[in-house]
Scaffold this active site. Structure first.
Site, short mmCIF file in Angstrom:
data_model
loop_
_atom_site.label_atom_id
_atom_site.label_comp_id
_atom_site.label_asym_id
_atom_site.label_seq_id
_atom_site.Cartn_x
_atom_site.Cartn_y
_atom_site.Cartn_z
N GLU A 38 2.06 9.07 15.03
CA GLU A 38 1.92 9.80 14.48
C GLU A 38 0.59 8.91 13.55
O GLU A 38 1.30 8.41 12.16
CB GLU A 38 1.85 10.83 14.22
CG GLU A 38 1.34 11.91 13.45
CD GLU A 38 2.18 13.07 13.13
OE1 GLU A 38 1.29 14.04 12.14
OE2 GLU A 38 2.94 13.52 13.04
N ARG A 268 18.80 7.01 15.11
CA ARG A 268 17.17 6.34 14.00
C ARG A 268 17.84 5.83 13.15
O ARG A 268 19.30 5.15 12.82
CB ARG A 268 16.55 7.26 13.38
CG ARG A 268 16.81 8.61 12.33
CD ARG A 268 16.41 9.66 12.12
NE ARG A 268 15.39 9.36 10.88
CZ ARG A 268 13.76 9.58 11.62
NH1 ARG A 268 13.76 9.49 12.50
NH2 ARG A 268 12.41 9.04 10.86
N LYS A 278 7.81 9.25 6.24
CA LYS A 278 6.52 8.82 6.09
C LYS A 278 5.92 9.66 4.93
O LYS A 278 5.31 9.73 3.89
CB LYS A 278 5.42 8.86 7.17
CG LYS A 278 5.72 7.29 8.46
CD LYS A 278 4.29 8.45 8.92
CE LYS A 278 5.03 8.96 10.18
NZ LYS A 278 4.25 8.28 11.27
P1 ATP Z 1 8.77 9.57 9.77
O1 ATP Z 1 10.04 10.52 9.74
O2 ATP Z 1 9.27 9.04 8.66
O3 ATP Z 1 7.95 10.50 9.58
P2 ATP Z 1 8.00 10.14 12.46
O4 ATP Z 1 9.78 9.76 13.81
O5 ATP Z 1 7.53 11.26 12.09
O6 ATP Z 1 8.61 9.19 10.87
P3 ATP Z 1 6.13 8.38 13.82
O7 ATP Z 1 4.41 7.94 14.13
O8 ATP Z 1 5.96 10.16 15.15
O9 ATP Z 1 6.88 8.74 12.87
O10 ATP Z 1 7.55 8.15 14.92
C1 ATP Z 1 6.50 6.69 16.06
C2 ATP Z 1 8.00 6.88 16.41
O11 ATP Z 1 8.75 6.17 16.00
C3 ATP Z 1 9.16 7.34 17.26
O12 ATP Z 1 9.48 7.21 18.79
C4 ATP Z 1 9.54 7.72 16.72
O13 ATP Z 1 11.40 8.04 16.91
C5 ATP Z 1 10.26 6.67 16.26
N1 ATP Z 1 10.88 6.34 14.18
C6 ATP Z 1 10.42 6.83 13.53
N2 ATP Z 1 11.46 6.90 12.77
C7 ATP Z 1 11.79 5.95 12.74
C8 ATP Z 1 13.60 5.12 12.48
N3 ATP Z 1 14.37 5.38 11.35
N4 ATP Z 1 14.20 4.58 12.87
C9 ATP Z 1 13.98 4.49 15.07
N5 ATP Z 1 13.04 5.01 15.33
C10 ATP Z 1 11.18 5.79 14.52
MG MG Z 2 7.10 12.34 14.81
#
Ligand code: ATP
Ligand code: MG
Length: 569
Positions: A38, A268, A278
């Site tokens: 995102e 994760r 983020k």
């Molecule tokens: P955040 O929690 O930092 O906001 P998010 O999951 O909202 O992260 P996205 O941009 O939606 O951020 O993430 C893109 C991809 O990266 C998704 O498939 C998500 O599952 C994966 N991802 C995000 N954080 C992690 C993590 N700590 N370890 C492994 N994969 C991750």
């Molecule tokens: Mg997300």
């Protein structure tokens, strides 16, 4: 892929699932994954795990991996983030070729499929307020109850949904919901919202839309449109999988071209001494706790790149920590060790003095310069060597001299001898102090010409070897000693306390009066070196101050120390 080496990825449980799917002839033998960020912030080390996993699977199965921006939320997304994400994935060494997609490109399809759901009586327009919705939803232990709007006719729903799109209603007054089951034990299936009204500008679709789809709906449909075979996400989406499957099941007869990808969840990545959210990273940026998204202390890809971490080290780290369904936290020292391992192999060795102490070699001729040959790497002779100028005045580290040293101090002391790396043995004869403060200002030493290159012909014992630079040829530099951003392993453990109170006050120490050997005049931004005995350093990308070194100010960022200094803390 820019990677030259064959894949070394150890097989994790996802590989076993794919192996079974291929053996069973599923998906016509295709493997298609995607990385779906995102664009609401910069990518961090947690995302790197997901990137390595998704692109690694595509590489190992000769499949493909798409880069897809999940830009369905108009309020938080910015073009800056899109560009940073593109740069980060590229830097990690992965390539989506021409397959860069945006969920917003599918807005028209999302809408069409939503209309199809309404026509099947599987979606309805609901006027409950957000508070009422929460109340009607029930809890984990009590069932929900039906919305009074659930019985609207298909015609009425179609009419209202079209009018929602046309902008006839204000934000929050209506939503489109899936008609599933308000009694479902899984709360995600209690008539979840599919569309909400948001009169907002979107960075790509501009003002074309005032209704925006929810993540759970947009995500599975995007996957299906792109014929993703394995939709890999983190564990928090496990409970959403029945909803993922429900939407695609409902839409199967609407569009036979829509595939039904398999959602697979993994744990994760969490790392000690940092945060990987983020939202929290954005908070650090907006409160100026750090100097921006690419501050070298940040766990963002942009930050660790600037810090001097290498893509190879990150990929190796992600391979080594593996992929499982067990939540765990990885030690920061493990990541740092992967960085050391890579830098040890690739970083040329040079000399730098961070806290200089002037040494005058009284028996060395005034105008003379001796050129000494020094290899760039102890084992990799292909890196070659350079000439190190040695002169009458040199700098050594203040820490390498002690006037009244303890017994096990093997560096320089009054009357003692020490070996200068690649040069000579020197002996300290006199300590010059500031007459008012008493601070040590200079050492007067003599050198032994017979010990050139560090050999001691008479076999006398000189235990210590220290680094140095010649005063008249050394380049001035600023060295930024970066350390861990937080001083506790889990800064978010206590939700009552602001995680920023755990910021490490020692996470950045700037030394602006350092000296580095003259060969570094050619050093380019991001180039990496080992400063002998001190650690790994890289040239900062920002060299804006033109006041020194023939128009260039050298700024070095410490990437990691030579050894893990946190163990004993
Ligand atoms: P955040 O929690 O930092 O906001 P998010 O999951 O909202 O992260 P996205 O941009 O939606 O951020 O993430 C893109 C991809 O990266 C998704 O498939 C998500 O599952 C994966 N991802 C995000 N954080 C992690 C993590 N700590 N370890 C492994 N994969 C991750
Ligand atoms: Mg997300």
């Amino acid at each position: 892929m820019t990677q030259q080496t064959p894949p070394v990825t150890p097989k994790n449980f996802i590989y076993h699932i794919i192996d079974e799917d291929l053996a069973a002839g599923k998906n016509q033998g295709k493997v298609i994954t995607r990385f779906p960020p995102e664009p609401n912030g910069y990518l961090h080390i947690g995302h790197a795990k997901s990137i390595c996993l998704n692109f690694g699977i595509a590489r190992d199965y000769h499949g493909i991996c798409n880069l897809r921006f999940d830009d369905t939320n108009p309020t938080t997304e910015e073009a800056e983030y899109v560009n940073a994400i593109i740069a980060a994935v590229k830097w990690l060494g992965f390539d989506w070729q021409e397959r860069m997609y945006y969920a917003s490109d599918y807005f028209e399809k999302f809408f069409t499929y939503a209309v199809a759901l309404i026509k099947k009586d599987k979606a309805y327009v609901c006027d409950l307020t957000p508070e009422e919705m929460r109340e009607y939803r029930g809890t984990l232990t009590s069932p929900g109850k039906n919305s009074p709007y659930r019985q609207r006719t298909i015609e009425e729903n179609l009419d209202l949904f079209l009018r929602m799109r046309r902008g006839e209603f204000t934000d929050g007054t209506k939503v489109l919901r899936a008609k599933i089951d308000m009694q479902a034990p899984n709360i995600n299936l209690r008539d979840p919202v599919i569309y909400r009204i948001r009169h907002e500008h979107h960075h790509r679709t501009m003002d074309n839309w005032c209704i925006y789809p929810m993540y759970d709906y947009a995500h599975c449909v995007s996957d299906a449109i792109e014929n993703i075979t394995h939709s890999i996400c983190t564990l928090e989406f496990e409970d959403h999988r029945p909803l993922y499957d429900w939407f695609l099941e409902q839409l199967r007869d609407t569009d036979p071209n829509l595939s039904h990808p398999q959602q697979i969840e993994f744990a994760r990545l969490n790392l000690t001494y940092t945060v990987t959210s983020k939202r929290k990273l954005l908070e650090l940026v907006t409160t100026n706790a750090v100097a921006g998204w690419d501050d070298p202390r940040m766990p963002t890809i942009a930050g660790i790149k600037r810090r001097g971490f290498t893509p190879a080290a990150i990929r190796n780290f992600c391979d080594k920590i593996g992929v499982t369904k067990q939540e765990s936290t990885v030690e920061m020292s493990y990541l740092e060790e992967c960085v050391r391992e890579d830098l040890n192999a690739i970083a040329p060795r040079v000399m730098a003095v961070l806290k200089p102490l002037r040494v005058v070699i009284t028996n060395f001729p005034c105008e003379h310069t001796d050129q000494l040959d020094a290899p760039y790497h102890p084992t990799d002779i292909s890196m070659g060597s350079r000439q190190l100028p040695f002169a009458r005045e040199i700098y050594i580290e203040q820490d390498d001299f002690m006037e009244i040293p303890p017994k096990d101090f093997f560096r320089l002391r009054p009357g003692g001898e020490v070996r200068l790396r690649y040069a000579y043995v020197i002996k300290c004869n006199e300590v010059i102090k500031n007459s008012t403060t008493g601070a040590i200002e200079e050492l007067r030493c003599t050198y032994d010409p017979a010990t050139r290159g560090g050999n001691i012909p008479d076999g006398r014992k000189v235990k210590g070897t220290i680094h140095w630079v010649a005063a008249n040829s050394a380049l001035k530099a600023e060295v930024r000693l970066y350390d861990r951003l937080f001083s506790v392993a889990n800064p978010t453990a206590n939700k009552e306390v602001d995680f920023k109170t755990h910021l490490n006050p020692q996470s950045l120490i700037v030394l602006s009066e350092c000296f580095v050997e003259p060969s570094l005049i050619e050093a380019k931004p991001e180039e990496k070196f080992q400063f002998e005995r001190l650690g790994y350093f890289c040239v900062d990308v920002d060299q804006s101050d033109n006041s020194r070194n023939n128009g260039r100010k050298l700024i070095f960022n410490r990437t990691v120390t030579l050894k893990d200094g946190w163990k004993k803390k």
